[in-house]
Design a protein around this motif. Sequence first.
Motif, mmCIF file in Angstrom:
data_model
loop_
_atom_site.group_PDB
_atom_site.id
_atom_site.type_symbol
_atom_site.label_atom_id
_atom_site.label_comp_id
_atom_site.label_asym_id
_atom_site.label_seq_id
_atom_site.Cartn_x
_atom_site.Cartn_y
_atom_site.Cartn_z
ATOM 1 N N GLU A 123 8.444 -19.824 6.075
ATOM 2 C CA GLU A 123 7.158 -20.318 5.564
ATOM 3 C C GLU A 123 6.573 -19.378 4.517
ATOM 4 O O GLU A 123 5.599 -19.721 3.851
ATOM 5 N N GLY A 124 7.150 -18.198 4.422
ATOM 6 C CA GLY A 124 6.708 -17.257 3.398
ATOM 7 C C GLY A 124 5.428 -16.533 3.712
ATOM 8 O O GLY A 124 4.842 -15.898 2.840
ATOM 9 N N SER A 125 4.969 -16.634 4.952
ATOM 10 C CA SER A 125 3.744 -15.916 5.304
ATOM 11 C C SER A 125 4.115 -14.559 5.872
ATOM 12 O O SER A 125 4.518 -14.453 7.011
ATOM 13 N N THR A 126 3.994 -13.527 5.039
ATOM 14 C CA THR A 126 4.328 -12.189 5.517
ATOM 15 C C THR A 126 3.157 -11.660 6.338
ATOM 16 O O THR A 126 2.002 -11.940 6.024
ATOM 17 N N PRO A 127 3.463 -10.923 7.387
ATOM 18 C CA PRO A 127 2.379 -10.428 8.223
ATOM 19 C C PRO A 127 1.505 -9.449 7.449
ATOM 20 O O PRO A 127 2.010 -8.688 6.626
ATOM 21 N N SER A 128 0.207 -9.510 7.705
ATOM 22 C CA SER A 128 -0.676 -8.529 7.086
ATOM 23 C C SER A 128 -0.635 -7.299 7.958
ATOM 24 O O SER A 128 -1.214 -7.262 9.030
ATOM 25 N N ARG A 129 0.129 -6.322 7.552
ATOM 26 C CA ARG A 129 0.359 -5.184 8.436
ATOM 27 C C ARG A 129 -0.766 -4.165 8.356
ATOM 28 O O ARG A 129 -1.086 -3.547 9.337
ATOM 29 N N ASN A 130 -1.318 -3.999 7.138
ATOM 30 C CA ASN A 130 -2.430 -3.052 6.977
ATOM 31 C C ASN A 130 -2.125 -1.722 7.635
ATOM 32 O O ASN A 130 -2.955 -1.139 8.313
ATOM 33 N N ARG A 131 -0.889 -1.295 7.449
ATOM 34 C CA ARG A 131 -0.490 -0.083 8.145
ATOM 35 C C ARG A 131 -1.362 1.077 7.681
ATOM 36 O O ARG A 131 -1.875 1.847 8.455
ATOM 37 N N LEU A 132 -1.502 1.163 6.340
ATOM 38 C CA LEU A 132 -2.236 2.278 5.779
ATOM 39 C C LEU A 132 -3.493 1.733 5.133
ATOM 40 O O LEU A 132 -3.435 0.983 4.174
ATOM 41 N N SER A 133 -4.624 2.123 5.682
ATOM 42 C CA SER A 133 -5.859 1.623 5.109
ATOM 43 C C SER A 133 -6.236 2.452 3.886
ATOM 44 O O SER A 133 -6.727 1.923 2.895
ATOM 45 N N ALA A 134 -5.994 3.755 3.976
ATOM 46 C CA ALA A 134 -6.478 4.622 2.904
ATOM 47 C C ALA A 134 -5.446 5.672 2.509
ATOM 48 O O ALA A 134 -4.791 6.261 3.372
ATOM 49 N N TYR A 135 -5.328 5.883 1.218
ATOM 50 C CA TYR A 135 -4.506 6.973 0.726
ATOM 51 C C TYR A 135 -5.436 7.890 -0.060
ATOM 52 O O TYR A 135 -6.102 7.470 -1.006
ATOM 53 N N VAL A 136 -5.489 9.140 0.355
ATOM 54 C CA VAL A 136 -6.519 10.049 -0.161
ATOM 55 C C VAL A 136 -5.935 10.975 -1.225
ATOM 56 O O VAL A 136 -4.905 11.614 -1.010
ATOM 57 N N VAL A 137 -6.588 11.006 -2.368
ATOM 58 C CA VAL A 137 -6.076 11.746 -3.521
ATOM 59 C C VAL A 137 -7.129 12.740 -4.033
ATOM 60 O O VAL A 137 -8.207 12.324 -4.471
ATOM 61 N N PRO A 138 -6.842 14.038 -4.001
ATOM 62 C CA PRO A 138 -7.757 15.004 -4.615
ATOM 63 C C PRO A 138 -7.520 15.037 -6.125
ATOM 64 O O PRO A 138 -6.386 14.924 -6.576
ATOM 65 N N THR A 139 -8.598 15.167 -6.906
ATOM 66 C CA THR A 139 -8.402 15.165 -8.364
ATOM 67 C C THR A 139 -8.101 16.567 -8.884
ATOM 68 O O THR A 139 -7.716 16.720 -10.037
ATOM 69 N N SER A 140 -8.303 17.589 -8.043
ATOM 70 C CA SER A 140 -8.020 18.951 -8.505
ATOM 71 C C SER A 140 -7.661 19.819 -7.315
ATOM 72 O O SER A 140 -7.912 19.458 -6.153
ATOM 73 N N GLU A 141 -7.105 20.953 -7.617
ATOM 74 C CA GLU A 141 -6.729 21.952 -6.624
ATOM 75 C C GLU A 141 -7.892 22.240 -5.647
ATOM 76 O O GLU A 141 -7.698 22.313 -4.438
ATOM 77 N N ASN A 142 -9.106 22.361 -6.232
ATOM 78 C CA ASN A 142 -10.281 22.692 -5.417
ATOM 79 C C ASN A 142 -10.589 21.658 -4.337
ATOM 80 O O ASN A 142 -11.272 21.958 -3.368
ATOM 81 N N MET A 143 -10.155 20.436 -4.589
ATOM 82 C CA MET A 143 -10.525 19.342 -3.678
ATOM 83 C C MET A 143 -9.475 19.098 -2.592
ATOM 84 O O MET A 143 -9.640 18.228 -1.757
#
Length: 414
Positions: free
Chosen positions: A316-336
């Motif tokens: 049917e082509g309905s892939t499960p909504s896994r939502n395994r990872l809600s957030a991927y966190v990225v610092p913009t600089s070394e300090n962060m």
Amino acid sequence: MIQRPRGTRDFTPQEMETRRYFENLFRREAELHGFGEIATPIFEHAELFTLKSGPNIIDEMYAFEDKGGRQIALRPELTAPSMRFFVNELTNFPRPLKIFYYGQCFRYERPQSGRYREFFQFGAELIGAPNPESDAEVIGLAADLIRRSGLANYNIRIGHIGVLRGKLSSGGVVPEEAAPILQKLDKRLYDEARPLMQEAGLSPATIDDIVSTTQIIGPPDLLERHSGEAIDHLKQVFAILRDYGITNVEVDLGVVRGLDYYTGIVFEVDAPCLGAEKQVCGGGSYSLTELFGGEKVFSTGFAIGFDRILLAIEKEGSTPSRNRLSAYVVPTSENMRHKAFAIVGMLRKEGVGADVDLMRRSVGKNLKYADAVGARHVIIVGEKENAQGSVTVRDLASGEQKLVRHSDLVQALK
Ligand code: ATP
Ligand code: MG
């Protein structure tokens, strides 16, 4: 190279992720309905299955003699093991006893799409009473499991074995003669069922009545035109299902399930997109405990063909909504960097699936990675925003960005 045995499969990490997702979805749903999980051995004494299903089942089984000379079989299904377990150890548990299982089964069949020699069943048994409440509870679980799976197109058809059995026996057909007739009717092989019914001495009018009864398929109010004990029982089952909010069910008086041990309601679920192997679930009420040396107790149960459900969902082509990872966190600089780790630690503690840059990549490369692993949001931890107690949350699907205060982050992601 050594190949795996015919009719078996290997599963990749991606496939296992999907399978585990659905397994756990099913487990949670069964628990929501008050059923508890059991597990039984993969192999049993072969006799357990021949007692239940007759000697013909031997041809379908992986049966062998072990080193101690015992006849052993890999289980072809889990109802007989569940009932053996019940008779052995569970008879003092409060009733109704509501159990479910998930596990592999083995049948020596001709492998094809949706038919394997090793396959998986998710099933449930309610041990208690032969009443409409029990039947509706079990059908209700099967219906909710399949709805929860996200499958869009399927039919749940409910019948009662007593309707056809009653017509056969009042026509003078003895149970031994009835079994092969019912099996043909179950498969809707009328050209093969008619001669058997003639041989059993049924009149042409009775034969026509039986054939047309198997063709009563549709909404439950079709039952209003019929009467009898079995019909009344069915009406009550449908009424309780309606109370439960389950209305996507039909009556089908032709469901027989081909096996002698069913005593009351019988039901099937099919997913038309699967073609010939379209049956994804089968069940009914029965009594087996007395065969295994216990007192007679009525049960209702079903088994879902787990692999077929997954095949149908994929078709049917309905892939499960896994939502395994809600957030991927990225610092913009070394300090962060340390602020980013602190945010990830906090999110995980709050039950939000979160990951963080471990490769010291640029923001652009991190966005690509987050997309590739299927994260829903990227949380950009920049110095200016951080100074104001905020982060930027970017929705990867829509590209929308907004400023969110640290204290509101969990809420915003949930
Ligand atoms: P079928 O008529 O398709 O052979 P069955 O009547 O033998 O099915 P059951 O014994 O009721 O099936 O098993 C319950 C469910 O298990 C079936 O509805 C089906 O979805 C699944 N199933 C049965 N046999 C296999 C198999 N060999 N491979 C995969 N799934 C199977
Ligand atoms: Mg079969």
